[in-house]
Design an enzyme around this catalytic site. Structure first.
Site, PDB file in Angstrom:
ATOM      1  N   ARG A   9       8.349  11.023  13.969  1.00 18.07           N
ATOM      2  CA  ARG A   9       8.440   9.967  12.878  1.00 18.07           C
ATOM      3  C   ARG A   9       7.184   9.331  12.603  1.00 18.07           C
ATOM      4  NH1 ARG A   9      13.615   6.942  14.617  1.00 18.07           N
ATOM      5  NH2 ARG A   9      13.255   5.556  12.889  1.00 18.07           N
ATOM      6  N   LYS A  44      11.332  -3.448  10.247  1.00 15.77           N
ATOM      7  CA  LYS A  44      11.392  -3.520   8.772  1.00 15.77           C
ATOM      8  C   LYS A  44      13.079  -3.820   8.425  1.00 15.77           C
ATOM      9  CE  LYS A  44      10.285   0.782   7.500  1.00 15.77           C
ATOM     10  NZ  LYS A  44       9.838   1.433   8.958  1.00 15.77           N
ATOM     11  N   ARG A  60      20.784   4.589  17.446  1.00 13.52           N
ATOM     12  CA  ARG A  60      20.684   5.652  16.066  1.00 13.52           C
ATOM     13  C   ARG A  60      20.179   6.916  16.770  1.00 13.52           C
ATOM     14  NH1 ARG A  60      16.690   3.227  11.701  1.00 13.52           N
ATOM     15  NH2 ARG A  60      15.978   5.310  11.802  1.00 13.52           N
ATOM     16  N   ARG A  84       7.761   6.469   0.610  1.00 16.25           N
ATOM     17  CA  ARG A  84       7.133   7.123   1.998  1.00 16.25           C
ATOM     18  C   ARG A  84       6.117   8.176   1.969  1.00 16.25           C
ATOM     19  NH1 ARG A  84      11.916   5.488   5.615  1.00 16.25           N
ATOM     20  NH2 ARG A  84      11.388   5.567   7.576  1.00 16.25           N
ATOM     21  N   ARG A 118      16.162   0.109  21.045  1.00 11.73           N
ATOM     22  CA  ARG A 118      16.642  -0.351  19.756  1.00 11.73           C
ATOM     23  C   ARG A 118      18.587  -0.178  19.713  1.00 11.73           C
ATOM     24  NH1 ARG A 118      14.291   0.245  14.071  1.00 11.73           N
ATOM     25  NH2 ARG A 118      14.554   2.594  14.423  1.00 11.73           N
TER      26      ARG A 118
HETATM   27  P1  AMP Z   1      14.710   4.649   8.218  1.00 11.01           P
HETATM   28  O1  AMP Z   1      15.867   4.015   8.723  1.00 11.01           O
HETATM   29  O2  AMP Z   1      13.974   3.916   7.022  1.00 11.01           O
HETATM   30  O3  AMP Z   1      13.888   4.703   9.447  1.00 11.01           O
HETATM   31  O4  AMP Z   1      14.793   6.203   7.814  1.00 11.01           O
HETATM   32  C1  AMP Z   1      15.493   6.977   8.529  1.00 11.01           C
HETATM   33  C2  AMP Z   1      15.018   8.426   8.224  1.00 11.01           C
HETATM   34  O5  AMP Z   1      15.656   8.752   6.762  1.00 11.01           O
HETATM   35  C3  AMP Z   1      13.562   8.912   8.205  1.00 11.01           C
HETATM   36  O6  AMP Z   1      13.212   9.274   9.476  1.00 11.01           O
HETATM   37  C4  AMP Z   1      13.986   9.971   7.134  1.00 11.01           C
HETATM   38  O7  AMP Z   1      14.553  11.099   7.850  1.00 11.01           O
HETATM   39  C5  AMP Z   1      14.987   9.420   6.188  1.00 11.01           C
HETATM   40  N1  AMP Z   1      14.393   8.840   4.932  1.00 11.01           N
HETATM   41  C6  AMP Z   1      14.589   7.369   4.760  1.00 11.01           C
HETATM   42  N2  AMP Z   1      13.845   6.805   3.630  1.00 11.01           N
HETATM   43  C7  AMP Z   1      13.109   8.011   3.440  1.00 11.01           C
HETATM   44  C8  AMP Z   1      12.119   8.368   2.440  1.00 11.01           C
HETATM   45  N3  AMP Z   1      11.782   7.459   1.453  1.00 11.01           N
HETATM   46  N4  AMP Z   1      11.654   9.717   2.100  1.00 11.01           N
HETATM   47  C9  AMP Z   1      11.837  10.727   2.976  1.00 11.01           C
HETATM   48  N5  AMP Z   1      12.731  10.393   3.818  1.00 11.01           N
HETATM   49  C10 AMP Z   1      13.362   9.340   4.207  1.00 11.01           C
END
Ligand code: AMP
Length: 216
Positions: A166, A13, A155, A88, A127
């Site tokens: 996740r 993404k 990360r 999400r 990654r």
């Molecule tokens: P990402 O970078 O999109 O993989 O997001 C990293 C982490 O941020 C996720 O595993 C969640 O802990 C938190 N997070 C990001 N977006 C959301 C969302 N829309 N709702 C809840 N938690 C989020």
């Protein structure tokens, strides 16, 4: 153009969002990036989010929804935006829908990047990203060039353990929002396996087809 990018963790993404916002000249809104910035800045908000993120849990809806609705009301989103990592959950999708209706604007597309579970762990644990340019690499499939290799970072939630959590959250909480957009005729489903450039072409081709379809 107002669009959403959905997909399991490690689907690509972030990489595709960076290309798509350039192509369509729209504002990139990554909720994950917003939380990571807050963690880095050491705000109370960041400290709260950090615990959920490290565990591979979702940050509670009441925190995320307010943050995103405030963000999309900013002037730089008036000409369009890409939501990367939001919604999400069903509650997030419903809140976004209500806010867009109230603002009398609609979504143009929801892009789902599909990658099978079996491929996710390797993608996630390999990654790395360049903190200077934010470019995303993979140790095996897209290794950083020598001049960048010494500074790439991983990360904190890209461990095998957090990845399992996740992925579980994705299937339980996020996958159920897909039918909502499918019924609305907005969903574009794209195979996320392949080189990033190939996936990008698949996405833009599918988006053009959706636009043509909407115009007829
Ligand atoms: P990402 O970078 O999109 O993989 O997001 C990293 C982490 O941020 C996720 O595993 C969640 O802990 C938190 N997070 C990001 N977006 C959301 C969302 N829309 N709702 C809840 N938690 C989020």
């Amino acid at each position: 153009m107002r669009m959403i990018l959905i997909g399991p963790p490690g689907a690509g993404k972030g990489t595709q969002a960076a290309n798509l916002v350039k192509r369509y000249q729209i504002t990139h809104i990554s909720t994950g990036d917003m939380f990571r910035s807050a963690v880095k800045a050491g705000t109370e908000f960041g400290t709260q989010a950090d615990a959920y993120m490290k565990a591979g849990d979702l940050v509670p809806d009441e925190i995320v929804i307010g943050m995103v609705l405030e963000r999309i009301a900013q002037p730089d989103c008036a000409a369009g935006f890409m939501l990367d990592g939001f919604p999400r959950t069903r509650a997030q999708a419903a809140a976004l829908d209500a806010a867009l209706k109230a603002a009398e604007v609609g979504l143009d597309a929801v892009v789902l990047i599909d990658v099978a579970d079996a491929l996710i762990e390797e993608r996630i644990t390999g990654r790395r990203s360049d903190p200077e340019t934010k470019t995303i690499y993979h140790l095996k499939y897209n290794p950083p060039p020598a001049e960048v290799a010494g500074r790439v970072v991983q990360r904190k939630d890209d461990t095998a353990e957090a990845c399992t959590a996740r992925l579980g959250k994705y299937h339980k909480e996020t996958a159920p929002v897909i039918p909502f957009y499918e019924e609305a005729g907005l969903l574009v489903r794209v195979d996320g396996v392949g080189a990033p450039d190939e996936v990008f072409v698949r996405i833009t081709t599918a988006l053009e087809a959706l636009r043509t379809q909407a115009a007829t």
